[in-house]
Each structure stands twice: as structure tokens, then as C-alpha cells.
Design a protein around this motif. Structure first.
Motif, PDB file in Angstrom:
ATOM      1  N   PRO A   2     133.183  65.885 -47.582  1.00 26.70           N
ATOM      2  CA  PRO A   2     131.705  65.089 -47.571  1.00 26.70           C
ATOM      3  C   PRO A   2     131.263  65.029 -46.335  1.00 26.70           C
ATOM      4  O   PRO A   2     131.855  65.041 -45.591  1.00 26.70           O
ATOM      5  N   THR A   3     130.032  65.430 -46.308  1.00 30.07           N
ATOM      6  CA  THR A   3     129.257  65.233 -44.939  1.00 30.07           C
ATOM      7  C   THR A   3     129.192  63.583 -44.614  1.00 30.07           C
ATOM      8  O   THR A   3     128.705  63.606 -43.471  1.00 30.07           O
ATOM      9  N   GLY A   4     129.394  62.749 -45.384  1.00 29.29           N
ATOM     10  CA  GLY A   4     129.419  61.339 -45.113  1.00 29.29           C
ATOM     11  C   GLY A   4     128.774  60.664 -46.477  1.00 29.29           C
ATOM     12  O   GLY A   4     128.079  61.194 -47.098  1.00 29.29           O
ATOM     13  N   LEU A   5     129.278  59.384 -46.236  1.00 33.64           N
ATOM     14  CA  LEU A   5     129.076  58.489 -47.327  1.00 33.64           C
ATOM     15  C   LEU A   5     128.246  57.194 -46.909  1.00 33.64           C
ATOM     16  O   LEU A   5     128.545  56.828 -45.759  1.00 33.64           O
ATOM     17  N   GLY A   6     127.485  56.611 -47.582  1.00 30.37           N
ATOM     18  CA  GLY A   6     126.786  55.298 -47.125  1.00 30.37           C
ATOM     19  C   GLY A   6     127.833  54.268 -47.249  1.00 30.37           C
ATOM     20  O   GLY A   6     128.931  54.336 -47.825  1.00 30.37           O
ATOM     21  N   GLN A   7     127.520  53.051 -46.584  1.00 28.63           N
ATOM     22  CA  GLN A   7     128.526  52.136 -46.489  1.00 28.63           C
ATOM     23  C   GLN A   7     127.710  50.628 -46.644  1.00 28.63           C
ATOM     24  O   GLN A   7     126.504  50.926 -46.628  1.00 28.63           O
ATOM     25  N   ALA A   8     128.389  49.702 -46.670  1.00 25.76           N
ATOM     26  CA  ALA A   8     127.644  48.229 -46.764  1.00 25.76           C
ATOM     27  C   ALA A   8     127.640  47.569 -45.559  1.00 25.76           C
ATOM     28  O   ALA A   8     128.293  47.797 -44.640  1.00 25.76           O
ATOM     29  N   LYS A   9     126.445  47.054 -45.312  1.00 21.55           N
ATOM     30  CA  LYS A   9     126.208  46.099 -44.160  1.00 21.55           C
ATOM     31  C   LYS A   9     125.738  44.648 -44.849  1.00 21.55           C
ATOM     32  O   LYS A   9     124.896  44.625 -45.601  1.00 21.55           O
ATOM     33  N   ARG A  10     126.726  43.743 -44.531  1.00 23.17           N
ATOM     34  CA  ARG A  10     126.487  42.377 -44.728  1.00 23.17           C
ATOM     35  C   ARG A  10     125.788  41.595 -43.887  1.00 23.17           C
ATOM     36  O   ARG A  10     125.962  41.672 -42.640  1.00 23.17           O
ATOM     37  N   CYS A  11     124.696  40.707 -44.338  1.00 21.63           N
ATOM     38  CA  CYS A  11     124.159  40.060 -43.290  1.00 21.63           C
ATOM     39  C   CYS A  11     124.602  38.832 -43.015  1.00 21.63           C
ATOM     40  O   CYS A  11     124.730  38.135 -41.888  1.00 21.63           O
ATOM     41  N   MET A  12     125.789  38.200 -43.723  1.00 23.65           N
ATOM     42  CA  MET A  12     126.590  37.179 -43.394  1.00 23.65           C
ATOM     43  C   MET A  12     127.847  37.425 -42.330  1.00 23.65           C
ATOM     44  O   MET A  12     128.447  38.606 -42.713  1.00 23.65           O
ATOM     45  N   ALA A  13     128.033  36.555 -41.576  1.00 18.71           N
ATOM     46  CA  ALA A  13     129.026  37.235 -40.418  1.00 18.71           C
ATOM     47  C   ALA A  13     130.340  36.598 -40.858  1.00 18.71           C
ATOM     48  O   ALA A  13     131.390  37.246 -40.649  1.00 18.71           O
ATOM     49  N   ALA A  14     130.394  35.722 -42.166  1.00 12.33           N
ATOM     50  CA  ALA A  14     131.971  35.261 -42.587  1.00 12.33           C
ATOM     51  C   ALA A  14     132.256  36.306 -43.482  1.00 12.33           C
ATOM     52  O   ALA A  14     131.443  36.916 -44.091  1.00 12.33           O
ATOM     53  N   PRO A  15     133.288  36.349 -43.681  1.00  9.95           N
ATOM     54  CA  PRO A  15     134.470  37.305 -44.541  1.00  9.95           C
ATOM     55  C   PRO A  15     133.626  37.159 -45.879  1.00  9.95           C
ATOM     56  O   PRO A  15     133.738  35.868 -46.367  1.00  9.95           O
ATOM     57  N   SER A  16     133.524  38.269 -46.786  1.00  6.93           N
ATOM     58  CA  SER A  16     133.119  37.779 -48.205  1.00  6.93           C
ATOM     59  C   SER A  16     134.171  37.577 -48.993  1.00  6.93           C
ATOM     60  O   SER A  16     135.193  38.242 -48.947  1.00  6.93           O
ATOM     61  N   GLY A 190     118.719  52.875 -43.001  1.00  9.17           N
ATOM     62  CA  GLY A 190     119.183  54.302 -42.585  1.00  9.17           C
ATOM     63  C   GLY A 190     118.607  55.400 -43.277  1.00  9.17           C
ATOM     64  O   GLY A 190     118.518  55.550 -44.477  1.00  9.17           O
ATOM     65  N   ILE A 191     118.118  56.399 -42.681  1.00  6.69           N
ATOM     66  CA  ILE A 191     117.098  57.451 -43.091  1.00  6.69           C
ATOM     67  C   ILE A 191     118.103  58.359 -43.727  1.00  6.69           C
ATOM     68  O   ILE A 191     117.727  59.184 -44.741  1.00  6.69           O
ATOM     69  N   VAL A 192     119.326  58.643 -43.526  1.00  2.30           N
ATOM     70  CA  VAL A 192     120.223  59.351 -44.323  1.00  2.30           C
ATOM     71  C   VAL A 192     121.711  58.757 -44.322  1.00  2.30           C
ATOM     72  O   VAL A 192     121.952  57.992 -43.574  1.00  2.30           O
ATOM     73  N   HIS A 193     122.489  58.924 -45.302  1.00  2.95           N
ATOM     74  CA  HIS A 193     123.459  58.271 -45.866  1.00  2.95           C
ATOM     75  C   HIS A 193     123.310  56.824 -45.578  1.00  2.95           C
ATOM     76  O   HIS A 193     124.053  56.062 -44.845  1.00  2.95           O
ATOM     77  N   ASN A 194     122.604  56.446 -46.167  1.00  4.49           N
ATOM     78  CA  ASN A 194     121.874  55.070 -46.307  1.00  4.49           C
ATOM     79  C   ASN A 194     122.831  53.963 -46.601  1.00  4.49           C
ATOM     80  O   ASN A 194     123.724  54.177 -47.246  1.00  4.49           O
ATOM     81  N   GLN A 195     122.677  52.662 -46.000  1.00  5.39           N
ATOM     82  CA  GLN A 195     123.597  51.527 -46.237  1.00  5.39           C
ATOM     83  C   GLN A 195     122.947  50.472 -46.954  1.00  5.39           C
ATOM     84  O   GLN A 195     121.904  50.252 -46.690  1.00  5.39           O
ATOM     85  N   LEU A 196     123.852  49.918 -47.721  1.00  3.78           N
ATOM     86  CA  LEU A 196     123.134  48.887 -48.613  1.00  3.78           C
ATOM     87  C   LEU A 196     123.346  47.588 -47.706  1.00  3.78           C
ATOM     88  O   LEU A 196     124.370  47.101 -47.477  1.00  3.78           O
ATOM     89  N   VAL A 197     121.993  46.709 -47.596  1.00  2.66           N
ATOM     90  CA  VAL A 197     122.515  45.460 -46.827  1.00  2.66           C
ATOM     91  C   VAL A 197     122.194  44.567 -48.007  1.00  2.66           C
ATOM     92  O   VAL A 197     121.158  44.252 -48.116  1.00  2.66           O
ATOM     93  N   TYR A 198     123.175  43.557 -47.778  1.00  4.48           N
ATOM     94  CA  TYR A 198     122.911  42.286 -48.954  1.00  4.48           C
ATOM     95  C   TYR A 198     123.420  41.050 -48.084  1.00  4.48           C
ATOM     96  O   TYR A 198     124.247  41.071 -46.977  1.00  4.48           O
ATOM     97  N   GLN A 199     122.907  39.878 -48.867  1.00  4.42           N
ATOM     98  CA  GLN A 199     122.832  38.674 -48.164  1.00  4.42           C
ATOM     99  C   GLN A 199     124.255  37.941 -48.327  1.00  4.42           C
ATOM    100  O   GLN A 199     124.752  37.292 -47.337  1.00  4.42           O
TER     101      GLN A 199
END
Length: 625
Positions: A2-16, A190-199
Motif C-alpha cells: 500500500p502507498t498509505g492508508l488513512g487513519q483516525a484522529k480523535r478530538c478528545m484527549a482522553a483514551p477512548s 487531509g487532501i490524500v490518505h485522509n483521516q476521519l476526525v471524530y469527537q
């Protein structure tokens, strides 16, 4: 890879908090935070199910779009497709599944397009899928169960699923990341290999998607990489410390063979404070591959050992350690690492899928590991052990032709011709045999003097690959063995057209044309073989005999001279060489040769006669002068 895969970005600092489906939970997660989802009828009742929007962005996806949409129609309450400029049948195909098709101009940003597609969704949850992916149908109950479970936990906003990517080289990677999220609670960046940001928090479910986007033709992969590289370089220009962008860019460099660039920047990414465990894992893998390709084996091993200190069971790192030891000739160490890889995989299989945010390129490479173990054994002369390893490889993946041909070759080394034939027949019966397996099958049948069956196998090989020199050569030999000399000559001519430097083909050519009585073509082949050189002892002796039968004594002498360099004790060959010299008028050399033979074999009557005849001839010629 793979040339790269998206990843998650969480807005909360605490572990989910993580809720796991099918028991695939991170190690160390407190038991009270774990919920196993089995997709029961009660949980997946339509009356209780939250609704699901499937959102896609597409452009020129006619090849795979129908397959993708077929896979999600059973779970989607609505399908939303945003087309960014297709010129093929993409929109026509999409209309067979949904009327919610929207057109949006491409803005050089995957996130911008994805977020635009999300704006049309009306259901409780959104599944984002690409046209080159499909949902495993057997996992639909797991998906429904995960939605039902998440719907009842208000602070869960995303569900991580398992993406299995088909990579070049018949490799399958595995990666978990969020593809399902609560509507209105997430967006892409992210313009490529975008990341899902959730709250909020996320949960994990063993919902599998197959991804075909990396098993493309070299031309398609090059275009895809070029587009991604341009976007990644834009991201890095805006944020030079963007380790996520660097991770994906280095994978492009690795796949393209720009190993210097991987090594130049790789360690910087690994040591960067912003680098995640996934990024360190991925870049360490890339550096190991690059350094191995550059024959910098000690540095590659050092990178791998440091990576294992952080993640001792990292499958990719363990596998690449095995491969670098193979490349460096440390075959026992290679076997040890590859067996370690298999041990880690067995441990996982006993407890079910193991959740990890790492992208594992070799998640499903058990068969490849066994095949490589077999090659290590074979290179060390352990044919029986190699055969056993190849059998394990076939058991793990019975659809790889190379495993069958490797096993057959090991069996041939052991003299087990019939067993080798049986293995190749199994490959043919399973439908995985192509040119390589049918060519080898032809060889095994030829060795058993089953010439008609051998002919059929070679012709099957040629059907698969008209440019297979060895298949044309084998066919020529089989036809020659059946006395069909003109047909044999045609097949050998094709083999030599494909590979004019094939000594074996020229040798067969000489034998066939000699039997046809075609002196011109036979002598032409003899001259070609003399020019090529590199023949074995027996081959030189055979060609000398053919040359003598044609009274081509100069050529016979050349073959015999080469033969005697390896077999100087062969007085018969020396006697023939002396006779050739005499026929060529090289009397002094002939006399010396005959006397050398008699020195070793004083009772050799034929050589004594030849010597006396030569001496009388020299006396007559001297008297005439």
C-alpha cells in the motif's frame, strides 16, 4: 505494498473506550469495558436497527463499482454517490443501485470530496466505502450487530473495521481503521490518505472489507502513485513535520525503488516525536526493504531489531528479518525468523483476530513464509526438508502455482519423478497451472519416456505463453523422440528465435538435423555451439562424434580439445583427436597424440595401426619431395 492508508484522529484527549466485536480486542483492555457482538437476530431486528447511509466518491470506476455496490445493498438504507468527473460508464452503473447521485467538481482533495458526500446523508450512521472495495457478505450480521450496539452508547461516534488489501505479489495486508461513523459527529481531513476526525469514542468490529486498489497493473499503479505523491508533497510543504504524510510518501518511494530516498528520510520519521507506533512500524518496514535491496544487511537488521523492542510480535518486521537473512545468505537465521513469524500467526489463530492499528502487509503470508523456508532448505541441499515446507505452503494456499513447481523441483532432486508428476497434475487439476507448471509437467513426462503426454503438456505451456523458450525446446525434444523430426525442427527453430544463445536448444537442433541428414544446418549448429562455448564434457564428446560422422574434423578437434581439458585421462578421446589432426594434415600434432595414447595404453592395437599408417604416409610424402 500500500502507498498509505488513512487513519483516525480523535478530538478528545482522553483514551477512548473500545467495544470489540467477535472477540477482537486490544490486549490489556479491562474486561468490564469489553462487549462481544455476535449479530444475533434480536439485536439485528429491522425494527431495532439504526439506519445506515453508504457514501462514496467516484471517478471512472466502471470496472469495480457494480461489485462494490452489490456487496452493500443488503445493509444500506440509502446509497449516496458523488461523481467527480467520470467519463466512462460509472454513472450509468450507479443509477442501477441508487437515484441519489450528485456531481461535484474535483478540488484536488479527497477529504473535501468525502465531506461533500457526507452532507447528503440522512441516516443515523454513515459507511464510507470506495469503489475498489467490497464488504464480506458473511460479516453483514456483525455489521448490524455493531450498529445496534453503538447506537445504544451515545458517546461512541466511530466503528473501526478490518480492511484486507490485495497487494502486488499475491500478498494480503490487514489494517483496522474507522469506516463507519455517527452522522454529524465526524469529518475528514487531509487532501490524500485522509483521516476521519471524530469527537467521541470508538469501537472495534471484525467487519471485513476486501480492497483491490493496490493489485493493479504497473501502469495503473504508477499513475496512482504519481497523483498521491503530488498531493503528499503539497501536504509536506505546508507542514514539514507531518509524519503521516512522510510515512505515505516513503511507501511510494519504496514501491518505486527509490531506496536512497527511503533511507535518507526514514530514520528521521522513526525518531520524530510526532510519529505514531503505526508510522514507526511502517517506515521501519520500508527502511528494512530498502536497505536489503541495497545489500546493506547489517543496517537493515539493526532497524528491525530496534523495531521489535517496541513491538516484539510485529509480523512484518519478523518477516522482513527473515527475508534479509535470505538475501544475505544467512539461511539458518532466515529459517529461524520465518518460523517465528509462523509461531506468532499460530498463536493469533488460537484466540481469534487480534486488533491492531498497524498496517500488516504480511498479515496473511503464512504460505509465503513456508515457501521461503523451503527455498532456504533447498539452497542448502536439504531437498526432503524443502519438500515438506512446500507441502505446508500448498496447504496454506493451494492456489499458488509456484508452490507446486517448487515442490516438484525438490522431488525431482530426490529422484521422485512420479511424485513430481503427481504434484504438477494436482496443480493442473485445480486450475492454477500455467506455463511454468505445464512446462515442468512436460519435463517429468519426458523423463518417464511418455512422449505423447509430454507433447500435450508442452503445448499447454505454449498456449499460456508463446514466448516460453523452454516449452518450445521441450516440445522439440519430445517430437524428436517420437521420430517427428520435421516438426521437432520447427519447434527448435522457434526456441532459438526466442533465445539465440540457448546452448541446450542448439544441441537439440544439431541432433535433429543430423538425424534428418541435413549437413548444412547441422554444421551451422556446430559452429554456433563452438562460438557459444560453455558446454559440458558429455556434450562436447557427443558433438565431436557428430562432427566426425560428417567428416567435419576441424570442428571435431575443437570439441575434443575442450573435452580433454576436463578429462585428460580419456585416451579414447585423445586417439580420436589425433585422428582428426591427421585428417586435417596436422601430422606432427597427430604423431604426438598417438604416442601419448600409447604411452598410457601400449597395447592399443588401433592406435598402433593408425600410427604406422601415418608414419608410412609421411615417408612417402618425404620421398616424393
Amino acid at each position: 505494498m500500500p502507498t498509505g492508508l488513512g487513519q483516525a484522529k480523535r478530538c478528545m484527549a482522553a483514551p477512548s473506550t473500545t467495544i470489540c466485536a467477535q472477540g477482537a480486542c486490544p490486549r490489556g483492555l479491562p474486561e468490564e469495558k469489553m462487549t462481544t457482538i455476535h449479530g444475533s437476530d434480536e439485536m439485528t431486528s429491522k425494527a431495532l436497527m439504526p439506519t445506515l447511509s453508504v457514501c462514496m466518491i467516484v471517478k471512472d470506476e466502471e470496472k469495480l463499482l457494480g461489485q462494490c455496490l452489490d456487496s452493500v445493498t443488503g445493509v444500506a438504507d440509502e446509497i449516496i454517490i458523488v461523481d467527480t468527473g467520470s467519463t466512462d460508464r460509472t454513472v450509468e452503473i450507479a443509477r442501477q443501485y441508487t437515484d441519489k447521485i450528485f456531481f461535484h467538481q474535483w478540488q484536488d482533495s479527497f477529504s473535501e470530496a468525502r465531506n461533500h458526500s457526507l452532507s447528503y446523508a440522512t441516516c443515523d450512521w454513515i459507511l464510507q466505502i470506495d469503489a475498489d472495495e467490497e464488504l464480506f457478505q458473511e460479516d453483514i450480521p456483525v455489521l448490524r450487530g455493531a450498529l445496534a450496539a453503538a447506537q445504544n452508547v451515545p458517546d461512541i461516534d466511530a466503528i473501526l473495521v478490518a480492511l484486507l488489501s490485495d497487494l502486488p505479489g499475491k500478498i494480503t495486508s490487514k489494517h483496522y481503521f474507522p469506516r463507519i461513523h455517527r452522522r454529524g459527529r465526524a469529518h475528514y481531513e487531509g487532501i490524500v490518505h485522509n483521516q476521519l476526525v471524530y469527537q467521541g469514542k470508538d469501537m472495534i468490529a471484525e467487519i471485513r472489507f476486501r480492497h483491490y486498489g493496490y493489485a493493479l497493473s504497473p501502469e495503473e499503479m504508477a499513475r496512482k502513485a504519481q497523483r498521491s505523491e503530488a498531493l503528499l508533497l503539497r501536504q509536506i510543504a505546508e507542514d514539514p513535520d507531518n509524519t503521516f504524510a512522510w510515512r505515505n510518501l516513503l511507501r511510494i518511494y519504496r514501491n518505486r525503488g527509490d531506496y536512497d530516498k527511503v533511507v535518507e528520510r526514514g530514520q528521521w520519521v522513526i525518531d520524530h516525536p510526532r510519529a505514531t507506533a503505526e508510522q514507526r512500524h511502517s517506515v521501519s518496514s520500508d527502511m528494512m526493504v530498502a536497505l536489503t535491496k541495497m545489500a546493506r544487511y547489517e543496517e537493515a537488521e539493526d532497524v528491525g531489531l530496534r523495531a521489535l523492542k517496541e513491538l516484539p510480535d510485529d509480523l512484518d518486521i519478523i518477516y522482513y528479518l527473515g527475508m534479509l537473512h535470505m538475501a544475505s545468505g544467512q539461511l539458518d537465521k532466515a529459517v529461524s525468523r520465518l518460523k517465528q513469524f509462523l509461531s506468532v500467526k499460530r498463536a493469533e489463530s488460537r484466540v481469534g483476530p487480534r486488533f491492531s492499528l498497524l498496517t500488516m502487509d504480511h498479515y496473511a503470508s503464512e504460505a509465503a513464509a513456508w515457501n521461503n523456508i523451503g527455498q532456504c532448505d533447498q539452497r542448502q541441499g536439504r531437498a526432503a526438508e524443502a519438500a515438506e515446507a512446500y507441502r505446508h505452503a500448498i496447504e496454506s494456499d493451494p492456489d499458488q502455482e509456484g508452490f507446486y513447481t517448487n515442490l516438484a523441483f525438490a522431488l525431482l532432486q530426490m529422484g521422485e519423478v512420479a511424485q513430481a508428476e503427481s504434484v504438477l497434475q494436482k496443480a493442473a487439476g485445480r486450475g492454477v497451472a500455467t506455463a511454468a507448471a505445464f512446462k515442468m509437467l512436460g519435463d517429468t513426462l519426458y523423463l518417464q519416456h511418455r512422449l505423447q503426454e509430454s507433447e500435450a503438456a508442452y503445448r499447454r505451456a505454449i498456449d499460456f505463453d508463446q514466448t516460453d523458450t523452454d516449452a518450445h525446446l521441450g516440445l522439440g525434444r519430445a517430437l524428436g523422440g517420437m521420430g517427428r523430426l520435421s516438426d521437432a525442427a520447427d519447434s527448435l527453430a522457434k526456441a532459438l528465435e526466442l533465445n539465440p544463445a540457448s546452448r541446450i536448444a542448439w544441441l537439440a537442433w544439431v541432433k535433429v538435423h543430423h538425424r534428418l541428414g541435413d549437413r548444412h544446418e547441422t554444421v551451422s549448429g556446430l559452429d554456433r555451439l563452438l562460438a557459444l562455448g560453455g558446454l559440458g564434457c558429455q556434450e562436447n564428446l557427443t558433438l565431436a562424434a557428430i562432427s566426425i560422422s560428417l567428416e567435419a574434423y576441424d570442428r571435431a578437434a575443437a570439441f575434443l580439445e575442450t573435452y580433454l581439458q576436463e578429462k585428460p585421462e580419456d585416451v579414447g578421446a585423445l586417439a580420436n583427436l589425433a585422428t582428426c589432426y591427421a585428417k586435417m594434415g596436422r601430422y606432427a600434432a597427430a604423431l604426438e597424440g598417438y604416442r601419448a595414447v600409447l604411452h598410457s595404453d601400449p597395447e592399443n592395437a588401433s592406435v598402433r595401426r593408425n600410427l604406422r599408417a601415418l608414419q608410412r604416409r609421411l615417408v612417402r610424402e618425404t620421398a616424393v619431395q
